[in-house]
Design a protein around this motif. Structure first.
Motif, PDB file in Angstrom:
ATOM      1  N   TYR A  75       0.789  -1.221   0.000  1.00 47.44           N
ATOM      2  CA  TYR A  75       0.000   0.000   0.000  1.00 47.44           C
ATOM      3  C   TYR A  75       0.830   1.285   0.000  1.00 47.44           C
ATOM      4  N   MET A  76       2.147   1.137  -0.044  1.00 50.46           N
ATOM      5  CA  MET A  76       2.989   2.336  -0.012  1.00 50.46           C
ATOM      6  C   MET A  76       4.350   2.051  -0.641  1.00 50.46           C
ATOM      7  N   ASP A  77       5.017   3.103  -1.050  1.00 46.76           N
ATOM      8  CA  ASP A  77       6.368   3.009  -1.607  1.00 46.76           C
ATOM      9  C   ASP A  77       7.365   3.121  -0.455  1.00 46.76           C
ATOM     10  N   ILE A  78       8.147   2.056  -0.218  1.00 43.09           N
ATOM     11  CA  ILE A  78       9.103   2.095   0.894  1.00 43.09           C
ATOM     12  C   ILE A  78      10.459   2.668   0.449  1.00 43.09           C
ATOM     13  N   VAL A  79      10.555   3.112  -0.788  1.00 50.31           N
ATOM     14  CA  VAL A  79      11.694   3.853  -1.352  1.00 50.31           C
ATOM     15  C   VAL A  79      12.887   2.940  -1.672  1.00 50.31           C
ATOM     16  N   GLU A  80      13.320   2.126  -0.740  1.00 51.84           N
ATOM     17  CA  GLU A  80      14.476   1.259  -0.960  1.00 51.84           C
ATOM     18  C   GLU A  80      14.038  -0.142  -1.381  1.00 51.84           C
ATOM     19  N   ASN A  81      14.870  -0.780  -2.184  1.00 51.32           N
ATOM     20  CA  ASN A  81      14.656  -2.178  -2.570  1.00 51.32           C
ATOM     21  C   ASN A  81      16.038  -2.769  -2.820  1.00 51.32           C
ATOM     22  N   ASP A  82      16.785  -2.910  -1.728  1.00 50.07           N
ATOM     23  CA  ASP A  82      18.215  -3.168  -1.842  1.00 50.07           C
ATOM     24  C   ASP A  82      18.687  -4.225  -0.848  1.00 50.07           C
ATOM     25  N   LEU A  83      19.933  -4.643  -1.047  1.00 53.30           N
ATOM     26  CA  LEU A  83      20.657  -5.450  -0.080  1.00 53.30           C
ATOM     27  C   LEU A  83      21.778  -4.599   0.494  1.00 53.30           C
ATOM     28  N   MET A  84      21.949  -4.603   1.807  1.00 49.61           N
ATOM     29  CA  MET A  84      23.002  -3.806   2.427  1.00 49.61           C
ATOM     30  C   MET A  84      24.365  -4.366   2.042  1.00 49.61           C
ATOM     31  N   PRO A  85      25.293  -3.518   1.579  1.00 47.45           N
ATOM     32  CA  PRO A  85      26.650  -3.991   1.272  1.00 47.45           C
ATOM     33  C   PRO A  85      27.310  -4.582   2.518  1.00 47.45           C
ATOM     34  N   LEU A  86      28.026  -5.664   2.336  1.00 45.54           N
ATOM     35  CA  LEU A  86      28.663  -6.338   3.467  1.00 45.54           C
ATOM     36  C   LEU A  86      29.647  -5.416   4.172  1.00 45.54           C
ATOM     37  N   LYS A  87      30.368  -4.591   3.405  1.00 45.40           N
ATOM     38  CA  LYS A  87      31.335  -3.673   4.003  1.00 45.40           C
ATOM     39  C   LYS A  87      30.635  -2.686   4.943  1.00 45.40           C
ATOM     40  N   MET A  88      29.492  -2.155   4.507  1.00 43.92           N
ATOM     41  CA  MET A  88      28.722  -1.237   5.357  1.00 43.92           C
ATOM     42  C   MET A  88      28.235  -1.949   6.614  1.00 43.92           C
ATOM     43  N   TYR A  89      27.734  -3.140   6.440  1.00 44.31           N
ATOM     44  CA  TYR A  89      27.248  -3.923   7.571  1.00 44.31           C
ATOM     45  C   TYR A  89      28.345  -4.131   8.612  1.00 44.31           C
ATOM     46  N   LYS A  90      29.522  -4.526   8.157  1.00 43.67           N
ATOM     47  CA  LYS A  90      30.607  -4.816   9.102  1.00 43.67           C
ATOM     48  C   LYS A  90      31.070  -3.557   9.825  1.00 43.67           C
ATOM     49  N   LYS A  91      31.044  -2.436   9.148  1.00 39.30           N
ATOM     50  CA  LYS A  91      31.402  -1.169   9.800  1.00 39.30           C
ATOM     51  C   LYS A  91      30.424  -0.861  10.937  1.00 39.30           C
ATOM     52  N   ILE A  92      29.133  -1.041  10.674  1.00 40.42           N
ATOM     53  CA  ILE A  92      28.105  -0.785  11.682  1.00 40.42           C
ATOM     54  C   ILE A  92      28.258  -1.735  12.863  1.00 40.42           C
ATOM     55  N   VAL A  93      28.386  -3.019  12.557  1.00 40.29           N
ATOM     56  CA  VAL A  93      28.377  -4.036  13.606  1.00 40.29           C
ATOM     57  C   VAL A  93      29.663  -4.020  14.423  1.00 40.29           C
ATOM     58  N   ALA A  94      30.775  -3.676  13.805  1.00 42.56           N
ATOM     59  CA  ALA A  94      32.021  -3.559  14.560  1.00 42.56           C
ATOM     60  C   ALA A  94      31.879  -2.494  15.655  1.00 42.56           C
ATOM     61  N   GLU A  95      31.244  -1.363  15.319  1.00 43.64           N
ATOM     62  CA  GLU A  95      31.015  -0.330  16.329  1.00 43.64           C
ATOM     63  C   GLU A  95      30.047  -0.825  17.397  1.00 43.64           C
ATOM     64  N   CYS A  96      29.031  -1.556  16.980  1.00 47.20           N
ATOM     65  CA  CYS A  96      28.074  -2.107  17.945  1.00 47.20           C
ATOM     66  C   CYS A  96      28.777  -3.039  18.930  1.00 47.20           C
ATOM     67  N   GLY A  97      29.671  -3.857  18.419  1.00 48.15           N
ATOM     68  CA  GLY A  97      30.415  -4.762  19.287  1.00 48.15           C
ATOM     69  C   GLY A  97      31.286  -4.015  20.280  1.00 48.15           C
ATOM     70  N   GLU A  98      31.911  -2.945  19.830  1.00 44.92           N
ATOM     71  CA  GLU A  98      32.769  -2.140  20.703  1.00 44.92           C
ATOM     72  C   GLU A  98      31.982  -1.533  21.866  1.00 44.92           C
ATOM     73  N   HIS A  99      30.722  -1.219  21.616  1.00 40.29           N
ATOM     74  CA  HIS A  99      29.903  -0.573  22.645  1.00 40.29           C
ATOM     75  C   HIS A  99      29.018  -1.563  23.405  1.00 40.29           C
ATOM     76  N   GLY A 100      29.217  -2.858  23.179  1.00 47.14           N
ATOM     77  CA  GLY A 100      28.504  -3.865  23.962  1.00 47.14           C
ATOM     78  C   GLY A 100      27.031  -3.992  23.640  1.00 47.14           C
ATOM     79  N   LEU A 101      26.657  -3.814  22.369  1.00 47.62           N
ATOM     80  CA  LEU A 101      25.253  -3.950  21.981  1.00 47.62           C
ATOM     81  C   LEU A 101      24.691  -5.293  22.444  1.00 47.62           C
ATOM     82  N   PHE A 102      23.486  -5.248  22.995  1.00 48.44           N
ATOM     83  CA  PHE A 102      22.881  -6.518  23.409  1.00 48.44           C
ATOM     84  C   PHE A 102      22.189  -7.198  22.226  1.00 48.44           C
TER      85      PHE A 102
END
Length: 341
Positions: A75-102
């Motif tokens: 019922y709506m345009d969600i704008v994106e229709n993509d797969l997240m690049p692995l490099k971007m993902y690892k950058k995000i998650v590495a920071e999450c790990g450093e800060h103790g994300l649950f």
């Protein structure tokens, strides 16, 4: 002011099942889990901002292979229709790990198991120190190989949306077939047990798909998975919720969302990305939490929530009403949304 949102997902656990599932979920991280649960329920009420999000909703895929009639995607345009690049993902998650994300939750607007690197992503998150990796899936992509890979990588929680039985399921989860999906659910359980994995298995349904005989659904699902839940229906094609002007959303003290292109959203209910806060190329996760999400918190505590177009349409901030629901020979009081229609 409302101090927390009304529950709008209802678990069919009895107390012994609840305790068993909590013990499974917290295994190997019990103190961190108890701390996280305290923060999750208490911090929003006390307006305490944790130093880092308690949960990150990460959209590694904004693609989906289904065309479910009840889903907002139809019922709506969600704008994106993509797969997240692995490099971007690892950058995000590495920071999450450093800060103790649950909790890192693979969810939001697409099907995460469409990403070809999903097993590597789970493995990287666990090795980075993320304590709980959670996947929400429609189940259509599950194979024995994928199930084995995810559980060997250490996935902690898998929720499969399984709306009803037989023809009710096929009417909702187009074009999936009931027997095939049931077999996939059983594969998850068998592989989990063979590996001795700690993965908690959960199914959820919309209420309309099981209301004719909820006990039949609950009984079957409890023979396969650990936890069974259902949600009240939302009608994105016609229904508008009535907003509670005094509501303060606890999500802003709990979580942050990142789309497949790296855009920060304040919550996973911004389906159309109407209020993009920033992008991971410009802001780290910690910075986004402190400043970008911080501005959203200020609006809420200043009773200015409804200045936001997204919050003005959100079902979490809607007025709720109590409803009696009969499951088997027992009646329980749950809640649903008050709508203008």
């Amino acid at each position: 002011m409302r101090k927390s949102e009304t529950n709008v997902q209802f678990s069919c656990e009895n107390f012994p099942e609840y305790v068993k599932n909590e013990l499974r979920r917290s295994r190997g991280k019990r103190f961190a889990y108890l701390k996280n649960r305290y923060q999750w329920t208490t911090y929003p009420k006390k307006r305490i901002v944790p130093p880092f999000p308690l949960n990150i909703d990460i959209e590694v895929s904004s693609k989906c292979q289904l065309v479910c009639e009840h889903c907002f995607r139809q019922y709506m345009d969600i704008v994106e229709n993509d797969l997240m690049p692995l490099k971007m993902y690892k950058k995000i998650v590495a920071e999450c790990g450093e800060h103790g994300l649950f909790t890192l939750k693979f969810s939001m607007r697409g099907e995460p198991l469409l990403h070809p690197d999903i097993v590597e992503m789970v493995d990287f998150a666990k090795k980075s120190g993320v304590k709980e990796v959670w996947i929400n899936t429609n189940g259509g992509m599950i194979t024995e190989e994928l199930a084995r890979g995810l559980m060997q990588a250490g996935v902690d929680w898998i929720t499969m949306s399984f709306d009803g039985l037989g023809e009710h399921y096929e009417r909702v989860r187009k074009p999936l077939k009931y027997e095939e999906s049931l077999a996939k659910l059983k594969v998850l359980r068998r592989v989990r047990d063979e590996l001795g994995a700690n993965t908690l298995l959960n199914v959820q349904s919309i209420w309309s798909a099981i209301e004719h005989d909820p006990m039949e659904y609950v009984t079957l699902m409890k023979s396969i998975v650990d936890r069974v839940a259902y949600n009240p229906d939302m009608h994105f094609d016609k229904t508008t919720c009535v907003q509670d002007p005094h509501f303060v959303c606890p999500r802003l003290w709990q979580r942050l969302c990142i789309t497949s292109r790296g855009n920060y959203l304040k919550c996973p209910s911004d389906f159309q990305m109407r209020e993009v806060l920033g992008n991971v190329e410009e802001y780290g996760v910690k910075q986004a939490w402190d400043t970008l999400q911080g501005r959203q918190r200020e609006l809420h505590v200043g009773a200015r929530r409804l200045e936001s177009e997204v919050c003005g349409d959100c079902h979490h901030g809607a007025i709720k009403k109590k409803v009696d629901v009969k499951i088997g020979n027992k009646t329980r009081t749950d809640a649903t949304y008050v709508s203008k229609d």
